[in-house]
Design a protein around this motif. Structure first.
Motif, PDB file in Angstrom:
ATOM      1  N   TRP A 258       0.876  -1.278   0.025  1.00 29.28           N
ATOM      2  CA  TRP A 258      -0.009   0.027   0.092  1.00 29.28           C
ATOM      3  C   TRP A 258       0.748   1.350  -0.064  1.00 29.28           C
ATOM      4  N   PHE A 259       1.724   1.210   0.869  1.00 31.64           N
ATOM      5  CA  PHE A 259       2.644   2.464   0.865  1.00 31.64           C
ATOM      6  C   PHE A 259       3.553   2.692  -0.251  1.00 31.64           C
ATOM      7  N   ALA A 260       3.959   1.455  -0.897  1.00 28.01           N
ATOM      8  CA  ALA A 260       4.830   1.433  -2.230  1.00 28.01           C
ATOM      9  C   ALA A 260       3.728   2.134  -3.322  1.00 28.01           C
ATOM     10  N   ALA A 261       2.514   1.730  -3.211  1.00 29.54           N
ATOM     11  CA  ALA A 261       1.822   2.299  -4.344  1.00 29.54           C
ATOM     12  C   ALA A 261       1.564   3.771  -4.030  1.00 29.54           C
ATOM     13  N   MET A 262       1.393   4.207  -2.857  1.00 25.99           N
ATOM     14  CA  MET A 262       1.249   5.934  -2.524  1.00 25.99           C
ATOM     15  C   MET A 262       2.636   6.555  -3.215  1.00 25.99           C
ATOM     16  N   ALA A 263       3.694   5.741  -2.762  1.00 27.04           N
ATOM     17  CA  ALA A 263       4.994   6.676  -3.108  1.00 27.04           C
ATOM     18  C   ALA A 263       5.017   6.499  -4.675  1.00 27.04           C
ATOM     19  N   ALA A 264       4.720   5.303  -5.248  1.00 28.20           N
ATOM     20  CA  ALA A 264       4.610   5.459  -6.914  1.00 28.20           C
ATOM     21  C   ALA A 264       3.831   6.450  -7.368  1.00 28.20           C
ATOM     22  N   LEU A 265       2.638   6.669  -6.900  1.00 28.10           N
ATOM     23  CA  LEU A 265       1.689   7.641  -7.061  1.00 28.10           C
ATOM     24  C   LEU A 265       2.024   9.093  -7.220  1.00 28.10           C
ATOM     25  N   LEU A 266       3.053   9.349  -5.969  1.00 28.61           N
ATOM     26  CA  LEU A 266       3.410  10.738  -5.799  1.00 28.61           C
ATOM     27  C   LEU A 266       4.688  10.800  -6.861  1.00 28.61           C
ATOM     28  N   THR A 267       5.489   9.973  -6.861  1.00 30.29           N
ATOM     29  CA  THR A 267       6.440  10.014  -7.805  1.00 30.29           C
ATOM     30  C   THR A 267       6.240  10.150  -9.194  1.00 30.29           C
ATOM     31  N   SER A 268       5.279   9.287  -9.598  1.00 31.18           N
ATOM     32  CA  SER A 268       4.698   9.564 -10.957  1.00 31.18           C
ATOM     33  C   SER A 268       3.988  11.122 -11.206  1.00 31.18           C
ATOM     34  N   GLU A 269       3.129  11.344 -10.109  1.00 29.46           N
ATOM     35  CA  GLU A 269       2.805  12.807 -10.472  1.00 29.46           C
ATOM     36  C   GLU A 269       3.839  13.841 -10.298  1.00 29.46           C
ATOM     37  N   GLY A 270       4.745  13.776  -9.779  1.00 38.43           N
ATOM     38  CA  GLY A 270       6.053  14.805  -9.611  1.00 38.43           C
ATOM     39  C   GLY A 270       6.651  14.708 -11.094  1.00 38.43           C
ATOM     40  N   ALA A 271       6.832  13.635 -11.448  1.00 43.51           N
ATOM     41  CA  ALA A 271       7.528  13.339 -12.711  1.00 43.51           C
ATOM     42  C   ALA A 271       6.736  13.951 -13.987  1.00 43.51           C
ATOM     43  N   SER A 272       5.506  13.618 -13.880  1.00 47.62           N
ATOM     44  CA  SER A 272       4.421  14.101 -15.036  1.00 47.62           C
ATOM     45  C   SER A 272       4.312  15.649 -14.950  1.00 47.62           C
ATOM     46  N   ARG A 273       4.372  16.192 -13.850  1.00 47.76           N
ATOM     47  CA  ARG A 273       4.497  17.865 -13.525  1.00 47.76           C
ATOM     48  C   ARG A 273       5.605  18.479 -14.103  1.00 47.76           C
ATOM     49  N   ALA A 274       6.848  17.491 -13.730  1.00 49.16           N
ATOM     50  CA  ALA A 274       7.971  18.260 -14.173  1.00 49.16           C
ATOM     51  C   ALA A 274       8.122  17.967 -15.845  1.00 49.16           C
ATOM     52  N   ARG A 275       7.632  17.186 -16.318  1.00 45.96           N
ATOM     53  CA  ARG A 275       7.475  17.270 -18.025  1.00 45.96           C
ATOM     54  C   ARG A 275       6.597  18.508 -18.362  1.00 45.96           C
ATOM     55  N   ALA A 276       5.599  18.755 -17.804  1.00 43.15           N
ATOM     56  CA  ALA A 276       4.667  19.693 -18.148  1.00 43.15           C
ATOM     57  C   ALA A 276       5.146  21.027 -18.598  1.00 43.15           C
TER      58      ALA A 276
END
Length: 199
Positions: free
Chosen positions: A181-199
């Protein structure tokens, strides 16, 4: 069931010994029976002290409930849970909470007994610190606010700790659910941060 003090055990003497014995006995009884169903006399008997000493050192039963929860919360806080916004720190915080069973059982029983206000102040500073630690690590204008993420983490953690046997029986889930569960939350935050960095 809380072990009663036997006759040949030395009774606590002095304020520090009395306070320590009362806090330990009250925490065990509150976890076992809840705050509402536990009397000051029961606590005194389990601690091996005269019930008048409880009133002298703690005041009212309500003040004792608060002191017990403060004591349990301090023990949890001393482990330094969630000192940084990382998966490792989140899992450490979860396992620290898991190890401090009396803390979350007493918190839950106080909530069910309608006495949450008596224990809540002990937890506010730590909860706010967790929110601010996470908020500082999130990108500007995140999809989900840090307070909501912490609320979900608390909901998952306490739900899992309290209802683990039922959840596993009902779903067939394994023992590694918290890590996943915590790994899924961490992945969600990591992917959100990466997608915003690309935007």
């Amino acid at each position: 069931m809380v072990k009663r003090m036997v006759a040949d055990e030395p009774r606590p003497r002095g304020e520090q010994e009395v306070r320590k014995a009362v806090l330990a006995a009250a925490a065990a009884l509150f976890a076992d029976k809840g705050t509402a169903a536990t009397s000051v006399r029961e606590i005194a008997g389990a601690a091996g002290v005269n019930h008048g000493l409880i009133h002298r050192h703690f005041g009212t039963k309500r003040q004792l409930v608060r002191a017990v929860h403060d004591h349990l919360a301090e023990g949890l806080a001393a482990t330094g849970p969630f000192h940084e916004a990382s998966l490792e720190s989140a899992l450490q915080a979860f396992h620290s909470l898991e190890a401090h069973r009396s803390y979350w059982i007493v918190l839950t029983r106080a909530t069910l007994d309608g006495e949450l206000d008596d224990v809540l102040a002990s937890d506010l500073a730590g909860a706010h610190r967790i929110v601010e630690t996470l908020r500082a690590a999130l990108p500007d204008s995140p999809t989900i606010d840090a307070a909501d993420l912490v609320a979900m983490a608390f909901s998952f953690s306490l739900g899992w700790l309290l209802l683990r046997d039922f959840i596993q029986a009902a779903t067939g889930a394994g023992d590694d659910v918290p890590e996943r569960w915590f790994a899924a939350m961490a992945a969600l935050l990591t992917s959100e941060g990466a997608s915003r960095a690309r935007a």
